[in-house]
Design an enzyme around this catalytic site. Sequence first.
Site, PDB file in Angstrom:
ATOM      1  N   ASP A 209     -17.963 -49.367  50.079  1.00 10.67           N
ATOM      2  CA  ASP A 209     -17.563 -48.092  50.694  1.00 10.67           C
ATOM      3  C   ASP A 209     -18.105 -46.904  49.902  1.00 10.67           C
ATOM      4  O   ASP A 209     -18.094 -45.763  50.378  1.00 10.67           O
ATOM      5  CB  ASP A 209     -16.026 -47.980  50.725  1.00 10.67           C
ATOM      6  CG  ASP A 209     -15.448 -48.204  52.113  1.00 10.67           C
ATOM      7  OD1 ASP A 209     -16.162 -47.954  53.099  1.00 10.67           O
ATOM      8  OD2 ASP A 209     -14.279 -48.624  52.186  1.00 10.67           O
TER       9      ASP A 209
ATOM     10  N   LYS B 120     -16.158 -53.810  62.303  1.00 16.26           N
ATOM     11  CA  LYS B 120     -16.926 -54.176  61.101  1.00 16.26           C
ATOM     12  C   LYS B 120     -17.121 -55.696  61.050  1.00 16.26           C
ATOM     13  O   LYS B 120     -18.224 -56.187  60.781  1.00 16.26           O
ATOM     14  CB  LYS B 120     -16.217 -53.670  59.838  1.00 16.26           C
ATOM     15  CG  LYS B 120     -16.250 -52.141  59.726  1.00 16.26           C
ATOM     16  CD  LYS B 120     -15.334 -51.592  58.633  1.00 16.26           C
ATOM     17  CE  LYS B 120     -15.306 -50.057  58.685  1.00 16.26           C
ATOM     18  NZ  LYS B 120     -14.387 -49.440  57.713  1.00 16.26           N
TER      19      LYS B 120
ATOM     20  N   GLN C 282      -9.433 -50.735  53.902  1.00 18.97           N
ATOM     21  CA  GLN C 282      -9.414 -49.754  54.992  1.00 18.97           C
ATOM     22  C   GLN C 282      -8.355 -48.688  54.722  1.00 18.97           C
ATOM     23  O   GLN C 282      -7.208 -48.991  54.416  1.00 18.97           O
ATOM     24  CB  GLN C 282      -9.156 -50.458  56.340  1.00 18.97           C
ATOM     25  CG  GLN C 282      -9.294 -49.569  57.559  1.00 18.97           C
ATOM     26  CD  GLN C 282     -10.717 -49.065  57.789  1.00 18.97           C
ATOM     27  OE1 GLN C 282     -11.690 -49.732  57.480  1.00 18.97           O
ATOM     28  NE2 GLN C 282     -10.851 -47.866  58.333  1.00 18.97           N
TER      29      GLN C 282
HETATM   30  N1  GUN Z   1     -10.989 -44.840  56.923  1.00 24.57           N
HETATM   31  C1  GUN Z   1     -11.724 -43.922  57.577  1.00 24.57           C
HETATM   32  N2  GUN Z   1     -13.033 -44.054  57.251  1.00 24.57           N
HETATM   33  C2  GUN Z   1     -13.112 -45.073  56.367  1.00 24.57           C
HETATM   34  C3  GUN Z   1     -14.184 -45.688  55.664  1.00 24.57           C
HETATM   35  O1  GUN Z   1     -15.358 -45.319  55.781  1.00 24.57           O
HETATM   36  N3  GUN Z   1     -13.846 -46.721  54.847  1.00 24.57           N
HETATM   37  C4  GUN Z   1     -12.571 -47.140  54.689  1.00 24.57           C
HETATM   38  N4  GUN Z   1     -12.332 -48.153  53.838  1.00 24.57           N
HETATM   39  N5  GUN Z   1     -11.548 -46.594  55.322  1.00 24.57           N
HETATM   40  C5  GUN Z   1     -11.818 -45.570  56.156  1.00 24.57           C
END
Ligand code: GUN
Length: 291
Positions: free
Chosen positions: A119, A52, A96
């Site tokens: 998100d 990211k 995350q």
């Molecule tokens: N863990 C697995 N997929 C995601 C996601 O799309 N966003 C976040 N913050 N954590 C994750």
Amino acid sequence: MEILDGKATSAAIKADLKVKVNEMVNAGHKAPHLVAILVGENPASKAYVGNKIKFCQEVGYRSTLLTFNADITEDQLHKEIHKLNNDPEVDGYIVQLPLPKHISEDKILEIVNPEKDVDGFHPVNVGKMVSGLPSYLPATPYGITKIMEHYGISAEGKFVVILGRSHIVGRPMSILLSQSRPYGNGTVVVCHSRTKNLEELTRKADILVAAIGIPQFVKAEMVKDGAVIIDVGINRIDDTTRTRGWRLVGDVDFDAVSEKASYITPVPGGVGPMTIAGLMLNCYHAAQKRV
Ligand code: GUN
């Protein structure tokens, strides 16, 4: 059979965002700023967050990675989130997941400012999405709608089967593909661990979305000829032929299923890069609100 190339589609979105960010900066505005919070040492989470941040750098966003030890208290993490909520320099941020067991993910997601919730996990954004109102869409379902758009695949009038009812993928995907919206209008069934006669349903699917986290669960005999297969799984399996000792596979038995599919996403290089693209689109929309 055609491969739904997430890497190439994400690269096209990246190129487009790069132009838009340039325009934004040339007009005297600051570039979008994404902050990522990473707690603990989960190797997969580290890799996702790293990707990211890399995407941010490539596209010209500002980015900040905040890392905390796994023993951070819930209170301390709440304080960090309040700081981000009140920082005008931060357009959007993500926490995350998964978080260590002693921290409630639900509580964390509720104190995120919905305006910065790129998100799309906050109940306000989930509610808006379900109601068909403009909102941040969760990154993976958003990315999947974007790859469908790129290849001109619509769910309209199609029978769609989704394996998995998670808040991050299965549930929101079922809503988006059944809504009256571009690439939606499908007839959607969500399957889960209590579903009976699962294979009977999957065999009828024109579009099959696999998001259950079981390596190579979907076999060729579970799939209709000509189906569109979207594989959300990212699973590590042992592979002694690789120096690192493992390789990534999806929730679909790719080699066998690709013989029957009309379109299929590979793993890696399918839904994974599209998830990051979805997040980056959200972050751009967040920054647009202040220009
Ligand atoms: N863990 C697995 N997929 C995601 C996601 O799309 N966003 C976040 N913050 N954590 C994750």
